[in-house]
Design an enzyme around this catalytic site. Structure first.
Site, PDB file in Angstrom:
ATOM      1  N   HIS A 200       0.820  -1.218   0.000  1.00 24.23           N
ATOM      2  CA  HIS A 200       0.000   0.000   0.000  1.00 24.23           C
ATOM      3  C   HIS A 200       0.846   1.258   0.000  1.00 24.23           C
ATOM      4  CE1 HIS A 200      -3.289  -2.814   0.832  1.00 24.23           C
ATOM      5  NE2 HIS A 200      -3.896  -1.983   0.018  1.00 24.23           N
TER       6      HIS A 200
ATOM      7  N   ARG B 166     -10.535   4.570  -2.193  1.00 24.32           N
ATOM      8  CA  ARG B 166     -10.039   3.897  -0.992  1.00 24.32           C
ATOM      9  C   ARG B 166     -10.303   4.797   0.216  1.00 24.32           C
ATOM     10  NH1 ARG B 166      -5.575   2.063  -4.707  1.00 24.32           N
ATOM     11  NH2 ARG B 166      -5.398  -0.195  -4.483  1.00 24.32           N
TER      12      ARG B 166
ATOM     13  N   GLU C 291     -11.239 -10.670  -4.273  1.00 21.22           N
ATOM     14  CA  GLU C 291      -9.800 -10.587  -4.006  1.00 21.22           C
ATOM     15  C   GLU C 291      -9.307 -11.713  -3.113  1.00 21.22           C
ATOM     16  OE1 GLU C 291      -8.863  -6.717  -2.385  1.00 21.22           O
ATOM     17  OE2 GLU C 291     -10.627  -6.696  -1.098  1.00 21.22           O
TER      18      GLU C 291
ATOM     19  N   ASP D 179      -4.658  -8.253  -3.993  1.00 19.29           N
ATOM     20  CA  ASP D 179      -4.837  -9.247  -2.934  1.00 19.29           C
ATOM     21  C   ASP D 179      -5.079 -10.634  -3.513  1.00 19.29           C
ATOM     22  OD1 ASP D 179      -4.456  -8.096  -0.364  1.00 19.29           O
ATOM     23  OD2 ASP D 179      -6.213  -6.846  -0.726  1.00 19.29           O
TER      24      ASP D 179
ATOM     25  N   CYS E  78      -9.613  -3.559 -10.539  1.00 19.39           N
ATOM     26  CA  CYS E  78      -9.067  -2.316  -9.985  1.00 19.39           C
ATOM     27  C   CYS E  78      -7.701  -2.534  -9.336  1.00 19.39           C
ATOM     28  CB  CYS E  78     -10.034  -1.675  -8.996  1.00 19.39           C
ATOM     29  SG  CYS E  78     -10.255  -2.650  -7.519  1.00 19.39           S
TER      30      CYS E  78
HETATM   31  C1  PEP Z   1      -6.617  -5.075  -4.614  1.00 15.44           C
HETATM   32  O1  PEP Z   1      -6.422  -5.839  -3.657  1.00 15.44           O
HETATM   33  O2  PEP Z   1      -6.369  -5.376  -5.804  1.00 15.44           O
HETATM   34  C2  PEP Z   1      -7.148  -3.738  -4.378  1.00 15.44           C
HETATM   35  C3  PEP Z   1      -7.451  -2.932  -5.367  1.00 15.44           C
HETATM   36  O3  PEP Z   1      -7.252  -3.336  -3.088  1.00 15.44           O
HETATM   37  P1  PEP Z   1      -5.996  -2.832  -2.218  1.00 15.44           P
HETATM   38  O4  PEP Z   1      -4.814  -2.739  -3.114  1.00 15.44           O
HETATM   39  O5  PEP Z   1      -6.390  -1.537  -1.633  1.00 15.44           O
HETATM   40  O6  PEP Z   1      -5.883  -3.931  -1.220  1.00 15.44           O
HETATM   41 MG    MG Z   2      -7.320  -5.426  -1.719  1.00 16.30          MG
END
Ligand code: PEP
Ligand code: MG
Length: 594
Positions: free
Chosen positions: A204, A311, A446, A470, A517
């Site tokens: 992140h 987010r 995910e 994820d 995404c």
């Molecule tokens: C993902 O897991 O692909 C996602 C978009 O969520 P994050 O990256 O915020 O976990």
């Molecule tokens: Mg995620």
């Protein structure tokens, strides 16, 4: 400003470090070294002829440390009071302690230890002895010794403990580790790039840096102990390289590459507001991933057709606490208004894993990515969930607002979340507050269990959104923030592609839109593959939009379908599939691979 004078031996000119390219882009400028952890103490053996110089280096660090404490005493006396400043007396006693200094000198002279190792060992040892004493006053000195030891170490290593809220000139931040919350709080104008020992491209921290448009290289393992504040650094976020104290030739070559790239990108930057339509007429919807730190004016002009992933946890991380319902209404409302009727998919709180902040008082978990995170946390703390759902509903009639649940594991979680949503709707109805009754509600796919049951989830959700970041982590059992296993993190692994295929099929069968995404959507070669697999909506960091649109506009849909079918039939490894994706892009838009 919080700058420590470096008392390090200088790094080699032109030292080149290779890491993981995390955020595309290049930057050059002076380093600002921040050590979040001080567990990477440089360990060198000192040759006999350098022993005296090493001891002198230690004494210089002691003198600097002493002056810093005296400055602190003055500051605290003026701002708070002389008796509060008295707490630093014990610190002064530690730096002035002759026995401590002689123990460090002895280790350097007799064991040829470098000053860092000697200080670390001696202060840890002294601290442990004080901690075991009967006298309460002396026991308390144990932490003073550790504190001073760390301060001396930071001075020896030329590293700072914190990132200033403003810089007098922009810097490249070099750190052993940087949390997502620290990244959210970086001074926008002061940071040219990030270079981090830990992490991977889908951590992140990297995702936030990408959203902020800050080029980054991560997973460099030891770079933070090799660079010192003020060193000139060249960062290449495309190749994943970092050059420290470049030679004139290296600097000239770097400038040339930057200029060539700027020239080539003019083409796709110019057409970024055109629709992503293939030469044979197939259209793909391109949305942006956003968060609370996003520049709303920029989002509106970056070429996106809306927000595919908002987010919301970034608001929590920036405040360091839970925002109240009205604060959330204000933040979400600003995003919805800025999008003027275009869709805004608001993802409910996805804290946990590597996104930690004081607002989420959970116990330390052995496996936080498998723990009480995201929707699991919200279902356990319904009052937090309610406040957020009410806030989203309250802004829903201002635009095309959609709700998305992260980390959905199965249909029971989806139903449980919807029960709370219905209760919130009921409350608002009773209060006479307007909202969109039929607000679309989607589930993120995910977790492998969600992908495998996508045909069940699709019947209960209005849309499905593949969170590939994820999904890859959980399918391949590869921690997405661990640089030691970063090479095993493969979005094109046959297992991941099979799960994506299954999800797309469920969407087609139940007529539910399926989007992606995760960061996979932001890679032009993989975006083409996703299009060929039947994904018609891609959401990505805004800076990636021009290149992805360019790839789609240059690649016939028929070729993308052929690619997807070819990979399903013949690619038995992640590398096979990646090679086939790149081969197609090499044919249709080679300028993107140059
Ligand atoms: C993902 O897991 O692909 C996602 C978009 O969520 P994050 O990256 O915020 O976990
Ligand atoms: Mg995620």
């Amino acid at each position: 400003m919080n700058s420590n004078p470096p008392i390090q031996p200088p790094p080699r000119d032109g030292a080149c470090f290779e890491g993981i390219p995390a955020v595309a882009g290049r930057a050059s400028g002076p380093a600002w070294v921040v050590h979040a952890r001080l567990d990477e103490i440089p360990d060198r053996t000192i040759p006999p002829e350098e022993i005296d110089a090493e001891i002198a280096r230690f004494h210089l660090a002691i003198a600097v440390t002493r002056q810093q404490i005296l400055d602190l005493v003055t500051e605290v006396s003026q701002r708070i009071g002389p008796s509060e400043a008295g707490v630093f007396d014990a610190h002064l006693m530690v730096v002035d302690d002759g026995f401590l200094k002689s123990c460090v000198e002895k280790l350097i002279r007799e064991r040829t230890a470098c000053a860092e190792v000697a200080v670390h060992r001696v202060t840890e040892d002294f601290s442990a002895k004080f901690a075991a004493m009967h006298d309460a006053y002396l026991r308390e000195r144990s932490s003073d010794i550790l504190d001073i030891g760390r301060r001396i170490l930071r001075n020896l290593m030329g590293v700072s403990e914190t990132i200033p809220s403003a810089f007098d000139q922009p810097h490249i931040i070099i750190s052993d580790d940087l949390t997502p919350s620290q990244t959210v709080g970086l001074p926008r104008d002061g940071v040219l790039g990030l270079v981090i020992d830990r992490g991977s491209a889908t951590s992140h921290t990297a995702i936030i840096a990408r959203a902020l448009g800050i080029p980054a290289v991560v997973g460099l393992k030891h770079v933070s102990s090799e660079v010192r504040t003020g060193d000139e650094v060249l960062l290449d976020g495309y190749k994943g390289t970092v050059i420290v104290r470049p030679t004139p030739d290296e600097l000239a070559e770097f400038k040339q590459v930057c200029a060539a790239h700027r020239k080539a990108s003019v083409d796709w930057q110019r057409s970024r507001n055109m629709r992503a339509e293939t030469p044979d007429g197939h259209g793909v919807t391109i949305l942006a991933n956003a968060d609370h730190t996003s520049d709303l004016a920029q989002l509106a002009i970056r070429g996106s057709e809306g927000i595919g992933l908002y987010r919301t946890e970034s608001l929590w991380m920036q405040l360091g606490r839970e925002p109240d319902e009205d604060e959330q209404v204000e933040a979400y409302g600003a995003m919805v208004c800025a999008m003027t009727g275009r869709p805004v998919v608001i993802r409910v709180l996805d804290l946990g894993g590597d996104k930690v902040c004081g607002a989420m008082p959970v116990q330390t978990e052995a496996n936080p990515f498998l723990g009480l995170r995201s929707i699991r946390y919200l279902l356990k703390t319904p009052e937090v969930f309610r406040r957020q759902l009410r806030a989203i509903l309250r802004v829903s009639s201002c635009g095309d607002v959609q709700i998305m649940y992260p980390m959905i594991c199965d249909v029971e979680e989806l139903r449980a979340a919807n029960v709370i949503l219905e209760q919130c709707k009921e409350e608002l109805r009773a209060e006479g507050v307007a909202f969109t009754e039929s607000i679309p509600v989607g589930a993120m796919i995910e977790i492998p269990s969600a992908a495998l049951t996508a045909h069940i989830l699709a019947r209960q959700a209005d849309f499905l959104c593949l969170g590939t970041n994820d999904l890859v982590q959980y399918t391949l059992a590869v921690d997405r923030v661990n640089e030691n296993v970063a090479s095993l993190y493969q979005p094109t692994h046959p297992s991941v592609l099979t799960l994506i295929r299954h999800t797309v099929k469920a969407g087609v069968r139940y007529k539910r839109p399926v989007s992606v995404c995760g960061e996979m959507a932001a890679d032009p070669a993989l975006a083409v593959l996703l299009m060929g697999m039947g994904v018609n909506t891609l959401s990505m960091t805004p800076t990636a939009i021009p290149e992805v649109k360019h790839a789609i506009r240059k690649t016939p849909y028929a070729d993308a379908i052929k690619l997807a079918r070819g990979i399903a039939a013949h690619a038995s490894t992640a590398e096979d599939a990646r090679r086939m994706c790149r081969a197609l892009l090499q044919r249709t838009a080679p300028e993107l691979l140059a």
